[in-house]
Motif scaffolding. Structure first.
Motif, PDB file in Angstrom:
ATOM      1  N   SER A   1       0.920  -1.305   0.043  1.00 45.70           N
ATOM      2  CA  SER A   1      -0.069  -0.128   0.092  1.00 45.70           C
ATOM      3  C   SER A   1       0.736   1.336  -0.116  1.00 45.70           C
ATOM      4  O   SER A   1       2.017   1.058   0.622  1.00 45.70           O
ATOM      5  N   GLY A   2       0.396   2.242  -0.437  1.00 39.36           N
ATOM      6  CA  GLY A   2       1.069   3.646  -0.579  1.00 39.36           C
ATOM      7  C   GLY A   2       2.200   3.956  -1.462  1.00 39.36           C
ATOM      8  O   GLY A   2       2.611   4.859  -1.470  1.00 39.36           O
ATOM      9  N   TYR A   3       2.074   2.917  -2.383  1.00 38.67           N
ATOM     10  CA  TYR A   3       3.167   2.852  -3.695  1.00 38.67           C
ATOM     11  C   TYR A   3       2.551   3.449  -5.025  1.00 38.67           C
ATOM     12  O   TYR A   3       1.525   2.706  -5.421  1.00 38.67           O
TER      13      TYR A   3
ATOM     14  N   GLU B   1       4.505   1.687   2.067  1.00 45.72           N
ATOM     15  CA  GLU B   1       5.536   2.328   1.372  1.00 45.72           C
ATOM     16  C   GLU B   1       6.625   2.597   2.227  1.00 45.72           C
ATOM     17  O   GLU B   1       7.901   2.525   2.008  1.00 45.72           O
ATOM     18  N   ASP B   2       6.051   3.220   3.426  1.00 43.53           N
ATOM     19  CA  ASP B   2       7.561   3.985   4.033  1.00 43.53           C
ATOM     20  C   ASP B   2       8.234   3.116   4.908  1.00 43.53           C
ATOM     21  O   ASP B   2       9.316   3.211   5.416  1.00 43.53           O
ATOM     22  N   ALA B   3       7.408   1.896   5.142  1.00 41.91           N
ATOM     23  CA  ALA B   3       8.338   0.857   5.952  1.00 41.91           C
ATOM     24  C   ALA B   3       9.478   0.093   4.802  1.00 41.91           C
ATOM     25  O   ALA B   3      10.360  -0.304   5.242  1.00 41.91           O
ATOM     26  N   ILE B   4       9.144   0.130   3.565  1.00 44.29           N
ATOM     27  CA  ILE B   4      10.132  -0.274   2.751  1.00 44.29           C
ATOM     28  C   ILE B   4      11.330   0.816   2.456  1.00 44.29           C
ATOM     29  O   ILE B   4      12.281   0.354   2.615  1.00 44.29           O
ATOM     30  N   SER B   5      10.694   1.978   2.355  1.00 39.73           N
ATOM     31  CA  SER B   5      11.927   3.248   1.996  1.00 39.73           C
ATOM     32  C   SER B   5      12.643   3.370   3.382  1.00 39.73           C
ATOM     33  O   SER B   5      13.768   3.695   3.221  1.00 39.73           O
ATOM     34  N   GLU B   6      12.180   3.130   4.681  1.00 38.13           N
ATOM     35  CA  GLU B   6      12.733   3.382   5.666  1.00 38.13           C
ATOM     36  C   GLU B   6      13.403   2.246   6.369  1.00 38.13           C
ATOM     37  O   GLU B   6      13.808   2.262   7.569  1.00 38.13           O
TER      38      GLU B   6
END
Length: 809
Positions: free
Chosen positions: A767-769, A794-799
């Motif tokens: 989600s969020g991507y 998405e923020d879990a992936i990027s961070e």
């Protein structure tokens, strides 16, 4: 063919005087024919406001041309986007790019847009290619006569090897090399001829302004040659080699060589006066570096050495003649002195000598990197075996005609007691170009000039033997050799001869030229598409067209060096490796890496955020037509054969040996990314592999050479508990537009430890991507009969956040 038909129309020409006798009009007609052929790519390579350039190097020329327009009249000598993040000094001389930038500014009324720049730069090689016919015509005219010159120009206009480098879109300096070198040669040899005829010497320079003017203009052309290509010493050295042969010939005939000495001195000193200020104040010049790759003190010393050669050789030959020494004594002394000078240079100027050695290695294709480049292979080699396919593709029947024409020219010229300067030059120059052409396929565009001249000459001889237009009569005004003739010849057999030559001999040449001009490189459109997407859909990097020393763009792109220039210009992103052969070792190690953590260390070292690959990077044994994979392990200091397995496939009448990639090949980063999209699951050999943890596919083209773009991410760590020792599997369904199938499953597996703990690092969000390739489900984590669904934003992936999946009962 226009000129051939005109030659057959003698009675008609007598009735309509002027038009058919105007060789300039005929030359213009030939140029129109050449223009039509060279503009064929316009029909397919202008798409969506872009010119799809046909070759790798053209993309860096467009980057440099754009830079020059933004900083006119200055161009870049350093690029922090190249060899990222190390940066790189640009060795290409700037003349072609400066001309293209200037014309773009004129066409764009001082503020050209990107399409205007691409369109103007794409037309420039076409114009240069057509202009090259003019010095070709005059050089051939001086050596063989006007009719042979016209036929040679016709052959050059339609010769595939010449068309190849001068079609619309081929914005590269190679076309300019041909024009400038031909101009330099025709000016120099005309000046030498006039100097000999007028008895030019040091005492009568003022009275002989015409040969002096030609020598000065030749010097200007030689300086332009230095500013055109870093291989300029090759072209200029041809004049020196010719001069040595001419000195020896004059000594044999007891002629005063002062005319040659004066002409050579004026030419070399003029070139030196133009080049020296630029070389001395260049980046390398200010550091007192001696390197042929960049404008430096090498070029000052090189041109100074040529001036010294002419002065010393002139004095020596005159002295030996005055002493009535044997004619061969002076050439022998020059050769001995030359060898001694090289030894002295090796000891006193090792940098200068090293550049000479590197130049010879370049010509022989002996370096490790050069051995991976197809165009550096010998002309008569294809896949390591003797082959005539390249001569046929680029020269067709003109290749055979040129061989016969050269032999005929030697037979008609050498027995004469007074071989003219232009004839000696033409023979010496041709022999050198033959050697260069045989050494490397890349020099077919240089060999094209001499093939055109001598195939045109052979056609001329054939027409003469047919009795056409009384061609056999000597044209004494031009010093033409008298050719054998079969008689006056009637118009009917003459026309038959013309049609036979036109259809049987020249049509295959024309057909190959049209085929080359009509064929788009298979990878160009896909890489344009991929790099356009990269430019428009990834974070913009700084200093795009101000990437000077001290600048630091935010991130780079990992790819194989063949495609670096696409990324630099069309993608406007820094590249680890590009067509300057920078960064190759790290790129090679990355793509053959069998361990993702090792590959990640290279990405971190090079500060890369994206990876771009295509089908062509694969192995032909694994289905990649024209695949180049073998070059990758070779540059990584590995044995390419270690990536293959050999087995026999049963057939009705026996068995056939088959080669395919082995586990090492399919476990490489390249294979896991290209064949499996980094998603894991079953590989091509039926084994199950885990998906890549830190790479997500973000774009894929749908053309004949698919390009895939991956983003390098921190990844989110999913943790949970299951029965100790149990197998835990993770799956995620992805939708990939443009792929072989619309859906793809990302797969990974783990074994719960003694405490029941397991973890996965995953690259895709659920989600969020906003990207093109998206998850159409949550992550499904299964162990036995238990399943849990996990949402990863998405923020879990990027961070690099950790997400707890809970307990699998």
């Amino acid at each position: 063919m226009i000129s051939l038909m005109v030659l057959a129309m003698t009675p008609i020409r007598e009735k309509i005087p002027g038009i058919f006798n105007n060789h300039f009009l005929l030359l213009a007609g030939i140029m129109v024919l050449g223009l039509i052929i060279r503009l064929i790519p316009v029909t397919y390579n202008i798409i969506n406001g872009q010119v799809i350039l046909p070759e790798f190097d053209t993309y860096y020329h467009l980057r440099r041309i754009t830079y020059t327009i933004e900083h006119f009249p200055f161009t870049n000598i350093y690029d922090s986007y190249v060899n990222y993040p190390g940066g790189y000094l640009i060795g290409w001389p700037p003349l072609f790019d400066l001309i293209a930038a200037t014309l773009s500014l004129i066409v764009g009324l001082g503020s050209p847009d990107r399409f205007t720049i691409e369109l103007t730069s794409s037309m420039l090689p076409v114009a240069i290619g057509l202009l090259s016919l003019i010095p070709l015509y005059y050089l051939t005219k001086d050596a063989m006569g006007e009719k042979a010159a016209l036929i040679a120009a016709l052959v050059m206009a339609i010769l595939p090897a010449a068309v190849f480098r001068t079609v619309f879109g081929f914005a590269d300096h190679h076309a300019l090399e041909v024009l400038v070198s031909l101009t330099m040669y025709v000016l120099f040899i005309r000046g030498v001829t006039m100097a000999r005829d007028s008895g030019l010497g040091f005492s009568n320079l003022k009275e002989n302004r015409k040969p002096v003017t030609y020598a000065v203009l030749a010097g200007i052309a030689a300086a332009c040659m230095v500013f055109t290509w870093d291989g300029a010493p090759i072209f200029i050295s041809i004049i020196v080699i010719y001069a040595f042969i001419q000195y020896a010939y004059d000594a044999y005939n007891k002629m005063n060589p002062e005319y040659l000495t004066v002409s050579g001195l004026i030419t070399s000193v003029t070139a030196l006066m133009i080049v020296a200020p630029f070389a001395a104040t260049s980046n390398m010049g200010q550091q007192f570096q001696i390197t042929a790759i960049y404008l430096s003190w090498f070029h000052i010393l090189f041109l100074l050495g040529i001036a010294i050669f002419f002065l010393a050789a002139g004095m020596l030959f005159k002295t030996m003649a005055d002493k009535k020494a044997p004619w061969y004594s002076a050439p022998a002394i020059v050769i001995t002195a030359g060898a001694a000078a090289l030894m002295f240079i090796k000891l006193a100027l090792p940098q200068f000598f090293s550049n000479i050695e590197e130049g010879l290695i370049f010509l022989s294709g002996g370096s490790k990197v050069l051995q991976t480049i197809v165009e550096v292979e010998p002309l008569l080699s294809y896949n390591g075996e003797l082959s005539f396919i390249i001569p046929w593709v680029y020269f067709s029947t003109a290749f055979i005609l040129a061989i016969l024409g050269f032999i005929a020219y030697l037979a008609f010229t050498l027995p004469d007691k007074k071989v003219r300067n232009v004839e000696i030059f033409l023979i010496v120059w041709t022999l050198i170009i033959i050697v260069l052409g045989l050494l490397q396929k890349r020099f077919v565009y240089l060999l094209a000039v001499n093939v055109a001249i001598f195939s045109g000459y052979m056609i001329y001889v054939g027409l003469n033997l047919a009795g056409l237009d009384n061609i056999g009569k000597a044209e004494k005004s031009r010093g033409k050799k008298k050719m054998p003739k079969a008689g006056e010849g009637a118009i009917q057999p003459a026309l038959i001869a013309v049609f036979i030559i036109s259809i049987i001999v020249l049509l295959p040449v024309l057909n190959n030229a049209i085929t080359i001009a009509s064929t788009q490189e298979q990878y160009s459109k896909d890489w344009n598409d991929a790099c356009t997407w990269l430019r428009d859909n990834t974070p913009k990097t700084s200093y795009t067209y101000s990437a000077d020393i001290g600048t630091a763009p935010e991130y780079g792109v990992m790819s194989w060096w063949d495609y670096g220039n696409f990324i630099l210009y069309r993608g406007e992103r820094p590249a680890v490796s590009n067509n300057f052969q920078t960064g190759i070792e790290d790129s090679a190690r990355y793509f053959v890496a069998g361990d993702e953590s090792y590959a990640n260390s290279i990405m971190d070292k090079r500060n890369c955020r994206y990876v771009m690959i295509d089908q062509r990077m694969g192995s032909p044994y694994a289905g990649a037509m024209y695949g180049i994979f073998d070059n990758i392990p070779y540059m990584a200091d590995e044995d390419p054969s270690s990536y293959y397995m050999f087995y026999r496939m049963p057939e009705p009448l026996g068995s056939e040996e088959v080669i395919d990639g082995n586990d090492k090949y399919y476990d490489s980063m390249y294979a896991r990314m290209f064949y499996g999209d980094g998603c894991g699951g079953f590989n091509e050999l039926g084994g199950i592999v885990d998906g890549l943890e830190h790479y997500r596919l973000v774009y894929v083209t749908s053309g004949i050479d698919p390009v895939k773009i991956f983003e390098y991410v921190k990844g989110s760590k999913i943790t949970g508990t299951a029965q100790p020792g149990s197998k835990v599997e993770l799956r995620l369904t992805l939708e990939i537009p443009g792929g072989d199938t619309n859906k793809k499953t990302y797969y990974s597996s783990a074994i719960a430890d003694s405490d029941g703990q397991y973890s996965f690092t995953v690259p895709y969000p659920t989600s969020g991507y906003p990207g093109v390739i998206k998850a159409v489900s949550k992550y499904s984590i299964i162990s036995g009969a238990s399943e849990v669904l996990v949402d990863v934003p998405e923020d879990a992936i990027s961070e690099g956040k950790v997400i707890n999946a809970g307990v699998l009962s």
